[in-house]
Structure formats: structure tokens, C-alpha cells
Design an enzyme around this catalytic site. Structure first.
Site, PDB file in Angstrom:
ATOM      1  N   GLU A 155      92.113  84.887  40.008  1.00 59.78           N
ATOM      2  CA  GLU A 155      91.114  85.492  40.880  1.00 59.78           C
ATOM      3  C   GLU A 155      91.754  86.288  42.026  1.00 59.78           C
ATOM      4  O   GLU A 155      91.554  86.017  43.208  1.00 59.78           O
ATOM      5  CB  GLU A 155      90.174  84.429  41.441  1.00 59.78           C
ATOM      6  CG  GLU A 155      89.328  83.753  40.381  1.00 59.78           C
ATOM      7  CD  GLU A 155      88.355  82.730  40.933  1.00 59.78           C
ATOM      8  OE1 GLU A 155      87.346  82.450  40.269  1.00 59.78           O
ATOM      9  OE2 GLU A 155      88.610  82.190  42.039  1.00 59.78           O
ATOM     10  N   GLU A 311      85.434  81.298  33.254  1.00 49.40           N
ATOM     11  CA  GLU A 311      84.961  80.219  34.111  1.00 49.40           C
ATOM     12  C   GLU A 311      83.460  80.346  34.322  1.00 49.40           C
ATOM     13  O   GLU A 311      82.938  81.444  34.512  1.00 49.40           O
ATOM     14  CB  GLU A 311      85.631  80.257  35.487  1.00 49.40           C
ATOM     15  CG  GLU A 311      87.068  79.808  35.536  1.00 49.40           C
ATOM     16  CD  GLU A 311      87.569  79.714  36.983  1.00 49.40           C
ATOM     17  OE1 GLU A 311      86.726  79.560  37.897  1.00 49.40           O
ATOM     18  OE2 GLU A 311      88.784  79.798  37.186  1.00 49.40           O
TER      19      GLU A 311
END
Length: 687
Positions: A155, A311
Site C-alpha cells: 500500500e 485485500e
């Protein structure tokens, strides 16, 4: 480096699993985990994302044994690995040896170690160490048969997307010199004769730290570009090492849906597989609508190639002010929505719920109660169901509508303080326009403003604040060839140096649209202006514009109140074999739906007569078969008209011409590929 030929991930089925953190658990738990993973249908896990300190306990001292054993246990259980380079955050020993690599905020304060992403993206020390760690991981595990994907960092930009430290300042100056050539070029581009900001030496240029008043908007825009590029350079450091050592393995880094801080068009060029972390809010009954826009971007970043939801939450997250769990059935339909929009699987954060740390209240596939937890029962049931969707793998979404996503315009229309209004947000506009098309029954792709637009009938541009000639030419060529373009307010305002186009907005779009904007007319808080479309009034609560329409442009709607009463609000101009529309107001939901309904008709595309925003239908297709996902995101039953004789991969048997979906119900209808994708509407009858 652009990856022209993406390497495929070696996985025969749709991916199912999640982040796995075995170093948080005793070794005897690992075998139990694999047993339960097999029961749940898990075939892929991501590890060891945050385990650098456990792998390199001190400089040059590696403890590989535990990870060796974990990978072998997973491989023996038939579970593949998305192997992280473990560079998501530095170990404490590295930070303490090199505190200069820590990031600074805009106030000049150094941020401390104690969370994650504790690094300056420009730090040469950090770049040297991530390259070294990536090489060590690749050399040890790159040939292991369990490893099917490289997971670089984690991320990017989530916690540190911008850094204002001295190292970043030096890097910013080098970036500016490469972009503008010399100081004369910089001074010209930045318009420094306003407020006496001329630079006579590169050392005088700093990142836009906190200042006495509004900062030069071009400096702000360049800093946004630079900061995205700095993280992209960091990503490439690891990608280059992995491609050198393991040239056959695909590479990814997990995105965060539509994320302001990074230009994902450029990031996606470097990787093989687009992956996304998506967390629609269960407390928001409309969360599936912006999620569909996010997924439209993900599948479009590599030209329609399937992507992977890496995710999501099995239930509640841990980082909202109020973390509402997912109701029974919500996880299933959220997962199906991502697959409908092109994901070749459904992954979670995480497999086993943590007992300590910052994410101990974040849900997992295996909750705190173990296999008795509701999340495990639901994820195991969905894992078995997912196997029925194996034929969908590799199929691509069919869409005739695209929405322009442009990071320069997002940054430029949001970074500066000196704008006509701070209420016209790029993301809010994009979501509103997408939401109207979603309500009318269309899955929407994302495109750059320069295209390519092949295969689309309608291209919508909610906002293109920063516009250049290449973008205008591409949109004009699309319309001339028969396409329909719809452009939103505050577009064509400035060039890439934040300089207002000669003659004002819409700048290089003027000829295509056949209008000129004399002046933006933002709406004060607490008020709403009105437009009239076919005798019906609709609110414009945020933004309006004084528009002058040329004789070639017809007026579709006019303002119906205030200073602009009677003036054009929505226009249409024929261009070649197509048309270009301009919407000079930020319309409320009902008005925007009606404008988009007319634009769809102009493009020769269908639209739903009756709207239920909880009903979503998306078609993926291979060469022979259409797979139409029909999803009911609401808490009420819906009855829809569908192609007759299609096979429901989830429910079994054939269906049609009517399909009844209970609350949170879903069907995946397989039928021979048609010339046009099936268009699903509400049924005329409920009997």
C-alpha cells in the site's frame, strides 16, 4: 521501465485466501492453519508482508528457517504463496542506524518510528536496503514452486505519501530540473512574477512546506507529481531486482482503489498484475456504488486485463471511527461484486485474526473464536461456492461506457487554496457521474483523457481541470468517429503548468464543445440553484457557470433561477459523426441521472426506465460465453428480466426470462456470447 508483456500468475483457479502472519503465532498453529485453509478452499496466501525484522534480525544476519518451514507446510497443503519482499516498513535497527531516512511532515517535523512506512521515499539509504532485501528474498525463494507472485512493499503512500525532508527537497530539485530544463524554464512554468517568487539558484527551491499564506499552485501541482514519481521510483528499485533474479515470476504491489496520492496509470505500467485493497463501509447502504467505480479503474489500468482483489474485510475493519461488522451475506456479495468487475479471485486481510497490535480488532477469515467464528463459517461456505465460478477466470468485462480518470486534474483542482470554490471535489464529481450511469444499468470502465477509446460509445469526463491539446484532440477524434463525449464543469481551465488557457475555459476543448465559460459561478453553502430540463427542475447545489453557447451548440437545459436564469446549463454540439455535451453545473443526483439518460440515448445505448440502485449487473466474457453477474445489494427482494435459458452457475439450472433475487442475493448467468452484452432491467411484473 514499462512491462509490455505481463507475466501470468501460475494459479489454475480463482484465487482465494488472505494475508498470513505466521510469525505472530506458535509454530504448532501453522499445521492447524493449513488444515482449516484447505477446509475453506484457500489456495493462495500473502506473506511475510511486515516480517523484515524477523528475517534480518541485525544487519546482514538472516533467520530464514521459520519462513522456510512455513512455505513448505503451505506447499504440502496445496497452497500457493504471494511472496512479499517484506519491505513494507523498516526494522528498528535500520531506523536507529540511519535516522536521516525518517520522513518529515509539511511543518518540518520528523516523524518517529512506531507505526509503519517509517521512511522517506527519496532516501538513498532506504532504497539501497530495500534493493538488498528484495535480492535476498528473490535469491532464496524465487525458484520455490509454491511462489507464484511477488508482492512488493505494501500500500504505497498509505501513511507516507509525501515527504518534506532535506533529502526529498534535493530530489524535488533534481526532478524539477529534469522536467523544466533550467531555472528560466522553472520560473516560466511556475509564473513566479506573481507575489515575487523568482528563483535565481536551484538551492532556493524547497518543497511546499507550511508557509505564510497560499502557496504557488504550480509548485503544489509539481510537488504532487514529484511525490507520486518518487514512490514509483522506489517501486521500480525492487521490480528491477526481482526481474533480474526471477524473470518468469509476475510482480505486483497492492493499490488502494481510487487513491489521490499516486497516479496508478503509471504504476500499473510497471507491474504484471493489478491488485487492489478494497474496504467498502458496511454502514453505508450505497457503498457498492463507489466500489464499482474503484473496480472499473482496477480492470482498466492494464487495458481490461483481469486483476485481483488482494485485500478486503471478512467483517469489520479496525480503522474507522465506528467499525460496523458485515451482516450475514454481505461478505459474499462484496466478493462477488469484485469478481463481477474483473477480479480473478477474492482475498482478505487477513487469514487469522490477531490477538495483539494495531489490527487485533480487524476481522479475519478465521476470527478470534477460531472455526466456531461466524467469519470462518461464511468464508468457508463462500470458498466452496467460488469453485463453481472457475469458468469465469480470465474473462473480461464488457463495457461500452468509460469515465476519464486524470490525476493532474485531481491534484490541480484540490491542492491549491486559491480556487473559485473548495466544494467542487474531483472525486465527488467522478463518483456522482459514475453513480448516475450505474443507476441506469451500466458498468463503467476508466480511461485516460488521451484514450484509447476503442470499443466505447460514450466517454464521460466529470472534470478535466488540467487540459492539454493532446487530450482535446483525442476526445475530438473520438466524437468525430461517432462517439459521444460528455464533459463536466470546471474543465479545460488550465494547461499543465497551471496557466489559464487563452480566452479562458474550456480552453482547447472550446471548438469540440461549442461553448465558452465567461465565469465560474459557485453556489454559496446552504443554497441551491436550479436547472430546467424538459420542463422539470433539478438542483445544482455546489457549482454553476455563466456559459456562452455558439450557434453550433444546442441548449439541452437552462438555468431556472438566480442571476443565471435562462442561460445555458447543458449543451450539445454535433461533431463529425458524433456529439459533445457540456454540463456547466454540479447537479444533484436526480438531475444528473436525467442528463446521463439522454447522453446514453444519444450514444445509442440502453438505459433502465425504472431504477433500483441496489441492482447491479455486470457481464464478463470470453470468446464463447457471457457470464452475467446479477447482484442485489439491498435488503429487499428484486425481480429482474434476464436472458431466457441462461445457466446459473451459483444456483444451478437454467433461468429466465425472470429472476427473483432475495436480499443480498446473486446469480451468475452463463449464456453463449451475444453481439452486445446482456442488459438487465427490473421486471415489468413481480408475479
Amino acid at each position: 521501465m514499462t512491462n509490455a508483456t505481463p507475466r501470468p500468475m501460475r494459479l489454475d483457479a480463482l484465487a482465494y485466501g488472505g494475508d498470513y502472519n505466521p510469525d505472530q503465532w506458535p509454530e504448532e498453529v501453522w499445521h492447524e492453519d493449513v488444515r482449516l485453509m484447505r477446509e475453506a478452499g484457500v489456495n493462495l496466501v500473502s506473506l511475510p508482508v511486515f516480517s523484515w525484522p524477523q528475517l534480518e534480525t541485525s544487519p546482514g544476519v538472516y533467520e530464514w528457517g521459520w519462513l522456510d518451514r512455513v512455505i513448505e507446510v503451505l506447499w504440502a497443503g496445496g497452497i500457493r504463496v504471494d511472496l512479499a519482499t517484506a519491505t513494507a516498513t523498516p526494522p528498528a535497527w535500520l531506523v536507529r542506524r540511519h535516522p536521516e531516512m525518517l520522513p518529515w511532515d509539511a511543518d518540518g517535523r520528523r516523524l518517529e518510528f512506531g507505526s509503519r512506512q517509517a521512511y522517506c521515499p527519496s532516501s538513498p539509504v532506504w532504497r539501497e536496503h530495500v534493493a538488498r532485501m528484495a535480492r535476498a528474498m528473490a535469491e532464496r525463494y524465487g525458484e520455490h514452486p509454491a511462489v507464484v507472485l511477488w508482492h512488493v512493499s505494501n500500500e504505497y503512500g498509505d501513511h507516507v505519501a509525501r515527504c518534506w525532508c532535506p533529502e526529498s527537497a534535493a530530489h524535488f530539485r533534481r526532478w524539477l530540473e529534469a522536467r523544466h530544463g533550467d531555472l528560466d524554464g522553472l520560473n516560466e512554468a511556475w509564473g513566479v512574477n506573481v507575489w515575487g517568487q523568482r528563483y535565481t539558484a536551484w538551492e532556493q527551491v524547497e518543497p511546499p512546506r507550511r508557509a505564510t499564506g497560499p502557496i504557488n499552485p504550480t509548485q503544489l501541482l509539481d510537488f504532487e507529481r514529484f511525490s507520486s514519481d518518487a514512490l514509483l521510483e522506489l517501486f521500480r528499485v525492487e521490480v528491477d531486482v526481482l526481474r533480474e533474479v526471477t524473470p518468469e515470476l509476475p510482480v505486483t504491489t497492492n493499490f488502494m482503489s481510487i487513491f489521490r496520492e499516486l497516479d496508478y496509470w503509471r504504476f500499473a505500467e510497471v507491474e504484471d498484475l493489478v491488485t487492489d485493497d478494497a474496504y467498502p463501509d458496511p454502514a453505508d447502504p450505497r457503498a457498492h456504488v463507489p466500489a464499482a467505480l474503484n473496480y472499473g479503474l482496477m480492470r482498466s489500468l492494464k487495458g481490461g486485463q483481469p486483476w485481483l482483489l488482494l485485500e478486503q474485510a471478512a467483517s469489520a475493519v479496525s480503522w474507522r471511527d465506528v467499525n460496523v461488522p458485515k451482516a450475514p451475506g454481505r461478505m459474499r456479495i462484496d466478493s462477488l461484486q469484485a469478481i463481477a468487475h474483473g477480479s480473478d479471485g477474492a482475498m482478505f486481510f487477513q487469514w487469522r485474526q490477531a490477538r495483539y497490535g494495531q489490527e487485533k480488532f480487524h476481522s479475519a477469515m478465521l476470527g478470534h473464536r477460531g472455526e466456531r467464528s461466524r467469519s470462518f463459517r461464511e468464508t468457508a461456505a463462500f470458498g466452496r461456492e467460488l469453485q463453481r465460478l472457475a469458468p469465469v477466470k480470465g474473462a473480461r468485462v464488457r463495457s461500452r461506457v468509460a469515465l476519464v480518470v486524470d490525476w493532474d486534474s485531481w491534484w490541480g483542482s484540490s491542492a491549491a487554496e486559491s480556487l473559485p470554490s473548495q466544494r467542487l471535489g474531483w472525486l465527488a464529481q467522478a463518483r456522482a457521474w459514475h453513480g448516475a450511469l450505474h443507476a441506469l444499468g451500466h458498468a463503467v470502465d476508466a480511461v485516460r483523457a488521451t484514450g484509447p477509446f476503442d470499443g466505447y460509445d460514450l466517454v464521460v469526463v466529470p472534470n478535466l481541470y488540467v487540459t492539454d491539446a493532446a487530450q482535446a484532440d483525442a476526445l475530438a477524434a473520438f466524437a468525430a468517429a461517432g462517439g459521444t463525449v460528455v464533459v463536466g464543469p470546471f474543465s479545460g481551465v488550465v494547461d499543465p503548468t497551471e496557466t489559464v488557457h487563452p480566452g479562458g475555459a474550456p480552453g482547447p476543448l472550446r471548438e469540440l464543445l461549442g461553448i465558452e465559460v465567461d465565469e465560474p459561478w459557485p453556489v454559496p453553502d446552504g443554497r441551491a440553484e436550479r436547472i430546467e430540463l424538459d420542463g422539470v427542475g433539478y438542483d445544482a447545489p455546489v457549482w454553476t457557470e455563466w456559459i456562452e453557447a455558439s450557434p453550433e451548440a444546442s441548449v439541452v437545459a437552462r438555468f431556472a433561477a438566480g442571476v443565471l436564469d435562462g442561460r445555458p446549463a447543458v449543451t450539445r454540439r454535433g461533431h463529425g459523426d458524433g456529439a459533445a455535451w457540456y454540463v456547466g453545473a454540479a447537479l444533484a443526483e436526480d438531475g444528473l441521472v436525467e442528463v446521463m439518460r439522454r447522453a446514453l440515448a444519444d450514444a445509442g445505448l440502453p438505459a433502465r426506465d425504472r431504477i433500483d440502485r441496489d441492482l447491479e449487473a455486470v457481464t464478463r466474457a470470453d470468446d464463447a460465453t457471457d457470464f452475467t453477474f446479477v447482484l442485489n445489494h439491498g435488503d429487499h427482494e428484486v425481480v429482474v428480466a434476464v436472458p431466457d435459458g441462461a445457466e446459473d452457475l451459483l444456483g444451478g439450472g437454467t433461468v429466465g426470462p425472470r429472476l427473483v433475487l432475495p436480499p443480498l442475493g446473486a446469480a451468475v448467468l452463463a449464456a453463449p456470447r451475444a453481439a452486445e452484452p446482456p442488459f438487465v432491467t427490473l421486471s415489468e411484473t413481480t408475479e
